[in-house]
Scaffold this active site. Sequence first.
Site, PDB file in Angstrom:
ATOM      1  N   GLY A  17       0.864  -1.351  -0.276  1.00 59.68           N
ATOM      2  CA  GLY A  17      -0.035  -0.066   0.318  1.00 59.68           C
ATOM      3  C   GLY A  17       0.927   0.759   0.138  1.00 59.68           C
ATOM      4  O   GLY A  17       0.694   1.524   0.983  1.00 59.68           O
ATOM      5  N   SER A  19       0.934   3.507  -2.635  1.00 59.97           N
ATOM      6  CA  SER A  19       0.734   4.213  -3.695  1.00 59.97           C
ATOM      7  C   SER A  19      -0.327   5.710  -2.944  1.00 59.97           C
ATOM      8  O   SER A  19       0.234   6.441  -3.772  1.00 59.97           O
ATOM      9  CB  SER A  19      -0.223   3.666  -4.731  1.00 59.97           C
ATOM     10  OG  SER A  19      -1.625   2.370  -3.826  1.00 59.97           O
ATOM     11  N   ILE A  22      -0.174   6.621   4.034  1.00 54.97           N
ATOM     12  CA  ILE A  22       1.073   6.079   5.177  1.00 54.97           C
ATOM     13  C   ILE A  22       1.569   5.573   4.525  1.00 54.97           C
ATOM     14  O   ILE A  22       3.121   5.918   4.955  1.00 54.97           O
ATOM     15  CB  ILE A  22       0.279   5.492   6.377  1.00 54.97           C
ATOM     16  CG1 ILE A  22      -0.323   6.864   6.783  1.00 54.97           C
ATOM     17  CG2 ILE A  22       0.803   5.290   7.445  1.00 54.97           C
ATOM     18  CD1 ILE A  22      -1.792   6.283   8.380  1.00 54.97           C
ATOM     19  N   ASP A  68      -3.932  -7.531  -6.722  1.00 51.45           N
ATOM     20  CA  ASP A  68      -4.507  -7.304  -5.442  1.00 51.45           C
ATOM     21  C   ASP A  68      -5.373  -8.327  -3.971  1.00 51.45           C
ATOM     22  O   ASP A  68      -5.045  -9.485  -4.534  1.00 51.45           O
ATOM     23  CB  ASP A  68      -6.222  -7.519  -6.710  1.00 51.45           C
ATOM     24  CG  ASP A  68      -7.419  -6.990  -5.591  1.00 51.45           C
ATOM     25  OD1 ASP A  68      -7.840  -6.763  -4.195  1.00 51.45           O
ATOM     26  OD2 ASP A  68      -8.433  -6.454  -6.768  1.00 51.45           O
ATOM     27  N   ASN A  95       1.450  -2.808   5.968  1.00 53.93           N
ATOM     28  CA  ASN A  95       0.330  -0.608   5.672  1.00 53.93           C
ATOM     29  C   ASN A  95      -0.767  -1.318   4.738  1.00 53.93           C
ATOM     30  O   ASN A  95      -1.168  -0.621   5.439  1.00 53.93           O
ATOM     31  CB  ASN A  95       1.052  -0.039   5.190  1.00 53.93           C
ATOM     32  CG  ASN A  95       0.684   1.206   5.045  1.00 53.93           C
ATOM     33  OD1 ASN A  95       0.399   1.858   5.725  1.00 53.93           O
ATOM     34  ND2 ASN A  95       0.466   1.567   3.583  1.00 53.93           N
ATOM     35  N   SER A 149      -4.488  -0.100  14.209  1.00 53.80           N
ATOM     36  CA  SER A 149      -5.179   1.623  13.924  1.00 53.80           C
ATOM     37  C   SER A 149      -5.234   0.964  15.883  1.00 53.80           C
ATOM     38  O   SER A 149      -5.899   0.696  16.430  1.00 53.80           O
ATOM     39  CB  SER A 149      -6.268   1.300  13.504  1.00 53.80           C
ATOM     40  OG  SER A 149      -7.410   2.323  14.234  1.00 53.80           O
ATOM     41  N   TYR A 162     -13.678  -3.441   9.941  1.00 56.86           N
ATOM     42  CA  TYR A 162     -12.370  -2.668  10.524  1.00 56.86           C
ATOM     43  C   TYR A 162     -11.967  -2.781  12.001  1.00 56.86           C
ATOM     44  O   TYR A 162     -10.615  -3.244  12.262  1.00 56.86           O
ATOM     45  CB  TYR A 162     -12.280  -1.251  10.132  1.00 56.86           C
ATOM     46  CG  TYR A 162     -11.295  -0.581  10.117  1.00 56.86           C
ATOM     47  CD1 TYR A 162     -10.373  -0.483   8.706  1.00 56.86           C
ATOM     48  CD2 TYR A 162     -10.879   0.550  10.446  1.00 56.86           C
ATOM     49  CE1 TYR A 162      -9.272  -0.101   9.212  1.00 56.86           C
ATOM     50  CE2 TYR A 162      -9.651   1.082  11.042  1.00 56.86           C
ATOM     51  CZ  TYR A 162      -9.046   1.237   9.779  1.00 56.86           C
ATOM     52  OH  TYR A 162      -7.906   2.218   9.870  1.00 56.86           O
ATOM     53  N   LYS A 166      -8.198  -4.903  12.460  1.00 57.25           N
ATOM     54  CA  LYS A 166      -7.498  -4.336  13.880  1.00 57.25           C
ATOM     55  C   LYS A 166      -7.221  -4.811  14.722  1.00 57.25           C
ATOM     56  O   LYS A 166      -5.937  -5.184  15.543  1.00 57.25           O
ATOM     57  CB  LYS A 166      -7.387  -3.205  13.051  1.00 57.25           C
ATOM     58  CG  LYS A 166      -7.520  -1.985  12.230  1.00 57.25           C
ATOM     59  CD  LYS A 166      -6.493  -2.113  11.244  1.00 57.25           C
ATOM     60  CE  LYS A 166      -6.471  -1.576   9.604  1.00 57.25           C
ATOM     61  NZ  LYS A 166      -4.363  -1.263   9.314  1.00 57.25           N
TER      62      LYS A 166
HETATM   63  N1  LIG Z   1      -4.833   7.889   7.786  1.00 54.99           N
HETATM   64  C1  LIG Z   1      -5.347   6.732   9.099  1.00 54.99           C
HETATM   65  O1  LIG Z   1      -5.999   7.407   9.513  1.00 54.99           O
HETATM   66  C2  LIG Z   1      -5.355   5.810   9.254  1.00 54.99           C
HETATM   67  C3  LIG Z   1      -5.116   5.420  10.920  1.00 54.99           C
HETATM   68  C4  LIG Z   1      -5.622   4.162  11.903  1.00 54.99           C
HETATM   69  C5  LIG Z   1      -5.046   3.030  10.601  1.00 54.99           C
HETATM   70  N2  LIG Z   1      -4.472   3.766   8.884  1.00 54.99           N
HETATM   71  C6  LIG Z   1      -3.974   2.591   8.571  1.00 54.99           C
HETATM   72  O2  LIG Z   1      -2.952   2.545   7.597  1.00 54.99           O
HETATM   73  C7  LIG Z   1      -3.117   2.278   6.171  1.00 54.99           C
HETATM   74  C8  LIG Z   1      -2.896   2.705   5.363  1.00 54.99           C
HETATM   75  O3  LIG Z   1      -4.127   3.746   4.642  1.00 54.99           O
HETATM   76  P1  LIG Z   1      -3.988   4.871   4.446  1.00 54.99           P
HETATM   77  O4  LIG Z   1      -4.938   5.845   6.239  1.00 54.99           O
HETATM   78  O5  LIG Z   1      -2.472   5.506   4.546  1.00 54.99           O
HETATM   79  O6  LIG Z   1      -4.682   5.382   3.115  1.00 54.99           O
HETATM   80  P2  LIG Z   1      -4.772   4.872   1.282  1.00 54.99           P
HETATM   81  O7  LIG Z   1      -4.015   6.101   1.233  1.00 54.99           O
HETATM   82  O8  LIG Z   1      -6.023   4.788   1.433  1.00 54.99           O
HETATM   83  O9  LIG Z   1      -4.280   4.199   1.242  1.00 54.99           O
HETATM   84  C9  LIG Z   1      -3.956   2.087   1.175  1.00 54.99           C
HETATM   85  C10 LIG Z   1      -3.480   1.826   0.752  1.00 54.99           C
HETATM   86  O10 LIG Z   1      -4.172   0.369   0.484  1.00 54.99           O
HETATM   87  C11 LIG Z   1      -3.808  -0.326  -0.660  1.00 54.99           C
HETATM   88  N3  LIG Z   1      -4.476  -1.146  -0.708  1.00 54.99           N
HETATM   89  C12 LIG Z   1      -6.286  -0.960  -1.458  1.00 54.99           C
HETATM   90  N4  LIG Z   1      -6.962  -1.935  -1.279  1.00 54.99           N
HETATM   91  C13 LIG Z   1      -5.945  -2.679  -1.874  1.00 54.99           C
HETATM   92  C14 LIG Z   1      -6.763  -4.394  -2.135  1.00 54.99           C
HETATM   93  N5  LIG Z   1      -7.957  -4.574  -2.470  1.00 54.99           N
HETATM   94  N6  LIG Z   1      -5.577  -5.201  -2.216  1.00 54.99           N
HETATM   95  C15 LIG Z   1      -3.844  -4.411  -2.063  1.00 54.99           C
HETATM   96  N7  LIG Z   1      -4.381  -2.776  -1.921  1.00 54.99           N
HETATM   97  C16 LIG Z   1      -5.129  -2.315  -1.767  1.00 54.99           C
HETATM   98  C17 LIG Z   1      -4.214   0.926  -1.801  1.00 54.99           C
HETATM   99  O11 LIG Z   1      -3.664   0.895  -2.658  1.00 54.99           O
HETATM  100  P3  LIG Z   1      -4.249   1.562  -4.336  1.00 54.99           P
HETATM  101  O12 LIG Z   1      -4.592   3.290  -4.141  1.00 54.99           O
HETATM  102  O13 LIG Z   1      -2.956   1.482  -4.925  1.00 54.99           O
HETATM  103  O14 LIG Z   1      -5.364   0.704  -4.400  1.00 54.99           O
HETATM  104  C18 LIG Z   1      -3.622   1.565  -0.451  1.00 54.99           C
HETATM  105  O15 LIG Z   1      -1.803   1.919  -1.382  1.00 54.99           O
HETATM  106  C19 LIG Z   1      -4.180   1.627   6.959  1.00 54.99           C
HETATM  107  O16 LIG Z   1      -4.312   0.019   7.138  1.00 54.99           O
HETATM  108  C20 LIG Z   1      -4.936   1.908   7.226  1.00 54.99           C
HETATM  109  O17 LIG Z   1      -6.260   0.751   8.137  1.00 54.99           O
HETATM  110  C21 LIG Z   1      -4.207   4.922   8.717  1.00 54.99           C
END
Ligand SMILES: NC(=O)c1ccc[n+]([C@@H]2O[C@H](COP(=O)([O-])OP(=O)(O)OC[C@H]3O[C@@H](n4cnc5c(N)ncnc54)[C@H](OP(=O)(O)O)[C@@H]3O)[C@@H](O)[C@H]2O)c1
Length: 269
Positions: A17, A19, A22, A68, A95, A149, A162, A166
């Site tokens: 993840g 792209s 985080i 995927d 991630n 999370s 979710y 987690k």
């Molecule tokens: N942001 C927050 O506030 C927060 C808080 C707590 C935990 N987190 C955790 O941080 C991590 C990253 O999330 P983010 O907030 O940075 O969100 P994000 O920008 O939406 O990143 C999610 C990543 O997961 C990938 N992904 C989504 N669906 C997928 C699939 N079917 N197969 C493989 N990869 C997939 C996406 O790839 P593509 O876009 O290329 O499809 C993207 O790179 C997650 O585990 C999330 O639960 C985030």
Amino acid sequence: MTVLYPELNNKRVLITGASSGIGAGIARVLAREGCRLVLHYNRNEAGIEKTLSDVQALGAEAEVLHCDFRELDRVVPFFEAAWQAFNGLDALINNAGIVSKVTSLKDPHGEAFDEVLAVNLQAPYRLATAFAQHCIEAGHGGVVVNNSSIHGQKSCEWFSAYGAAKAGLDRLTEVQAIEWGPHGIRLVGIAPGVVPVERTEVILSQPPVKDRWMKCTPLGRYGTTDEMGEAVAFLISDRAAWMTGSILTVDGGLIARGNYPFRDEMTKS
Ligand SMILES: NC(=O)c1ccc[n+]([C@@H]2O[C@H](COP(=O)([O-])OP(=O)(O)OC[C@H]3O[C@@H](n4cnc5c(N)ncnc54)[C@H](OP(=O)(O)O)[C@@H]3O)[C@@H](O)[C@H]2O)c1
């Protein structure tokens, strides 16, 4: 550009993840530390190109791979390709993750539930297990960081899948830490609080939403993706050599406060 952990130079790290959000922040920080990176993405080609050019600008060697994770049979072959990219890996950052806000009554057959569990829990299980098998065969240790999370620790409406995923990931971190400690493989997690990413920055910047979060967050601001990267860099460094089975909460104090009424509101009248 200050390198904090010289021992990370040339370490081979798979970040899922990468792209956006985080994952991209983790990639930038580990690039600064001199790691060689395998950057995973699913749908966001423009995003992974941006991460690739950012880490290359920081001098990092990097390869890009697609998978995927909803297609669980593809996860282990994907890992094999990632292991081959730099002839082995020293760390895995699980991630990638998705959020579903579908309530249980609207998902009676569990399709949304299953999808979240596949990406957020089952794929990390398969990746970590393949990583451990390969490290053991190669005769070296390694580190897995699971991006969990605060929803793994406390619950709120909408987040059944979710939160379950987690919380499961946190238990998995502990169990695999116990199983693989004797092989020199550490398992740790981070539990981020609210970190605006491309997907959420518009909604989180709206005053009523932001004011509410700021009131609940003792440090009075959101986290940044690079701060999550700093936590990961520390956890894979030798400075964290005695940490395993632990989840590091990085949330500006949000979860410490609990769900108590605000004292200033109660004493206003
Ligand atoms: N942001 C927050 O506030 C927060 C808080 C707590 C935990 N987190 C955790 O941080 C991590 C990253 O999330 P983010 O907030 O940075 O969100 P994000 O920008 O939406 O990143 C999610 C990543 O997961 C990938 N992904 C989504 N669906 C997928 C699939 N079917 N197969 C493989 N990869 C997939 C996406 O790839 P593509 O876009 O290329 O499809 C993207 O790179 C997650 O585990 C999330 O639960 C985030």
